[in-house]
Design an enzyme around this catalytic site. Structure first.
Site, PDB file in Angstrom:
ATOM      1  N   GLY A  46       0.831  -1.194   0.000  1.00 12.40           N
ATOM      2  CA  GLY A  46       0.000   0.000   0.000  1.00 12.40           C
ATOM      3  C   GLY A  46       0.864   1.242   0.000  1.00 12.40           C
ATOM      4  O   GLY A  46       2.017   1.208   0.446  1.00 12.40           O
ATOM      5  N   GLN A  51       2.982  10.024   1.254  1.00  7.88           N
ATOM      6  CA  GLN A  51       4.281   9.333   1.287  1.00  7.88           C
ATOM      7  C   GLN A  51       5.157   9.695   0.091  1.00  7.88           C
ATOM      8  O   GLN A  51       6.363   9.459   0.117  1.00  7.88           O
ATOM      9  CB  GLN A  51       4.083   7.815   1.327  1.00  7.88           C
ATOM     10  CG  GLN A  51       3.485   7.319   2.627  1.00  7.88           C
ATOM     11  CD  GLN A  51       3.341   5.810   2.609  1.00  7.88           C
ATOM     12  OE1 GLN A  51       2.378   5.286   2.090  1.00  7.88           O
ATOM     13  NE2 GLN A  51       4.331   5.109   3.141  1.00  7.88           N
ATOM     14  N   CYS A  89       5.780  -0.229   7.230  1.00  6.25           N
ATOM     15  CA  CYS A  89       5.456   0.933   6.407  1.00  6.25           C
ATOM     16  C   CYS A  89       6.671   1.291   5.561  1.00  6.25           C
ATOM     17  O   CYS A  89       7.795   1.293   6.075  1.00  6.25           O
ATOM     18  CB  CYS A  89       5.086   2.108   7.317  1.00  6.25           C
ATOM     19  SG  CYS A  89       4.696   3.622   6.436  1.00  6.25           S
ATOM     20  N   LEU A  90       6.455   1.595   4.296  1.00  2.00           N
ATOM     21  CA  LEU A  90       7.556   1.971   3.416  1.00  2.00           C
ATOM     22  C   LEU A  90       8.246   3.249   3.889  1.00  2.00           C
ATOM     23  O   LEU A  90       9.394   3.498   3.542  1.00  2.00           O
ATOM     24  CB  LEU A  90       7.054   2.154   1.978  1.00  2.00           C
ATOM     25  CG  LEU A  90       6.552   0.872   1.287  1.00  2.00           C
ATOM     26  CD1 LEU A  90       5.974   1.207  -0.079  1.00  2.00           C
ATOM     27  CD2 LEU A  90       7.668  -0.152   1.164  1.00  2.00           C
ATOM     28  N   HIS A 131      -4.301   1.371   7.699  1.00  2.00           N
ATOM     29  CA  HIS A 131      -2.945   1.933   7.669  1.00  2.00           C
ATOM     30  C   HIS A 131      -2.855   3.084   6.652  1.00  2.00           C
ATOM     31  O   HIS A 131      -2.370   4.174   6.972  1.00  2.00           O
ATOM     32  CB  HIS A 131      -1.966   0.810   7.311  1.00  2.00           C
ATOM     33  CG  HIS A 131      -0.539   1.241   7.204  1.00  2.00           C
ATOM     34  ND1 HIS A 131       0.434   0.795   8.063  1.00  2.00           N
ATOM     35  CD2 HIS A 131       0.089   2.078   6.340  1.00  2.00           C
ATOM     36  CE1 HIS A 131       1.592   1.357   7.724  1.00  2.00           C
ATOM     37  NE2 HIS A 131       1.410   2.128   6.681  1.00  2.00           N
ATOM     38  N   GLU A 132      -3.336   2.832   5.434  1.00  2.00           N
ATOM     39  CA  GLU A 132      -3.190   3.840   4.367  1.00  2.00           C
ATOM     40  C   GLU A 132      -4.108   5.038   4.611  1.00  2.00           C
ATOM     41  O   GLU A 132      -3.721   6.169   4.357  1.00  2.00           O
ATOM     42  CB  GLU A 132      -3.450   3.219   2.991  1.00  2.00           C
ATOM     43  CG  GLU A 132      -2.543   2.050   2.620  1.00  2.00           C
ATOM     44  CD  GLU A 132      -1.057   2.336   2.781  1.00  2.00           C
ATOM     45  OE1 GLU A 132      -0.640   3.502   2.672  1.00  2.00           O
ATOM     46  OE2 GLU A 132      -0.306   1.380   3.042  1.00  2.00           O
ATOM     47  N   HIS A 135      -2.619   7.469   6.981  1.00  2.00           N
ATOM     48  CA  HIS A 135      -1.620   8.357   6.364  1.00  2.00           C
ATOM     49  C   HIS A 135      -2.253   9.673   5.905  1.00  2.00           C
ATOM     50  O   HIS A 135      -1.611  10.724   5.950  1.00  2.00           O
ATOM     51  CB  HIS A 135      -0.992   7.684   5.139  1.00  2.00           C
ATOM     52  CG  HIS A 135       0.209   6.828   5.437  1.00  2.00           C
ATOM     53  ND1 HIS A 135       1.358   7.318   6.012  1.00  2.00           N
ATOM     54  CD2 HIS A 135       0.454   5.514   5.202  1.00  2.00           C
ATOM     55  CE1 HIS A 135       2.248   6.339   6.124  1.00  2.00           C
ATOM     56  NE2 HIS A 135       1.721   5.232   5.650  1.00  2.00           N
TER      57      HIS A 135
HETATM   58 ZN    ZN Z   1       2.609   3.402   5.643  1.00  2.00          ZN
END
Ligand code: ZN
Length: 152
Positions: A46, A51, A89-90, A131-132, A135
């Site tokens: 995701g 991000q 998380c990236l 999660h997304e 953000h």
């Molecule tokens: Zn993330």
């Protein structure tokens, strides 16, 4: 398509609240394509627009290969159950955490044609929705993790 740079924790952009998309312009469609490419190149499941430095309510998710989910202005409209599991998380490389999330989540969003649709996910997909979407409000999973783990 282009691969975008993923911002890392500590960058203040990740802590800002994103604005809704008013009009689905060609620029939004290009962003969706670039976000999908960036997510896949980073082996993520995701990615949210903040991000990659864009403060708009746009998310891409792909928990099953080839099943890309694009969400514009997403909102959680229902959730149930509970799961405790590992989350990463990236934007937080090299770390994992244990989080508590709903087991089933239904999201309402616009697709790239501007049509409203609902989508329900369980398990990993439910976790990815939470999660997304977090953000988009400047929240990271490390804020709510029950425990953090370092890889290696
Ligand atoms: Zn993330």
């Amino acid at each position: 398509m282009a691969k975008l740079r993923i911002l890392k924790v500590g960058d203040s952009t990740l802590r800002k609240v994103c604005r809704p998309v008013d009009t689905i312009t060609p620029r939004v469609l290009t962003l969706l394509d670039d976000m999908a490419e960036t997510m896949r190149a980073a082996n993520g499941v995701g990615l949210a627009a903040p991000q990659v430095g864009v403060l708009r309510r746009i998310v891409v998710i792909e928990v099953e290969e080839g099943q890309l989910i694009e969400l514009i202005n997403p909102k959680i409209i229902a959730y149930s159950g509970e799961q405790e599991s590992e989350e990463g998380c990236l934007s937080v490389p090299g770390r994992w955490g244990i989080t508590r999330r709903p087991m089933h989540v239904t999201v309402r969003a616009l697709n790239r044609k501007g049509e409203t649709f609902d989508i329900t996910g369980s398990g990993l997909l439910a976790k990815a929705f939470c999660h997304e979407l977090d953000h988009l409000d400047g929240k990271l999973y490390i804020d709510c993790a029950l425990q953090m783990l370092d890889t290696e």
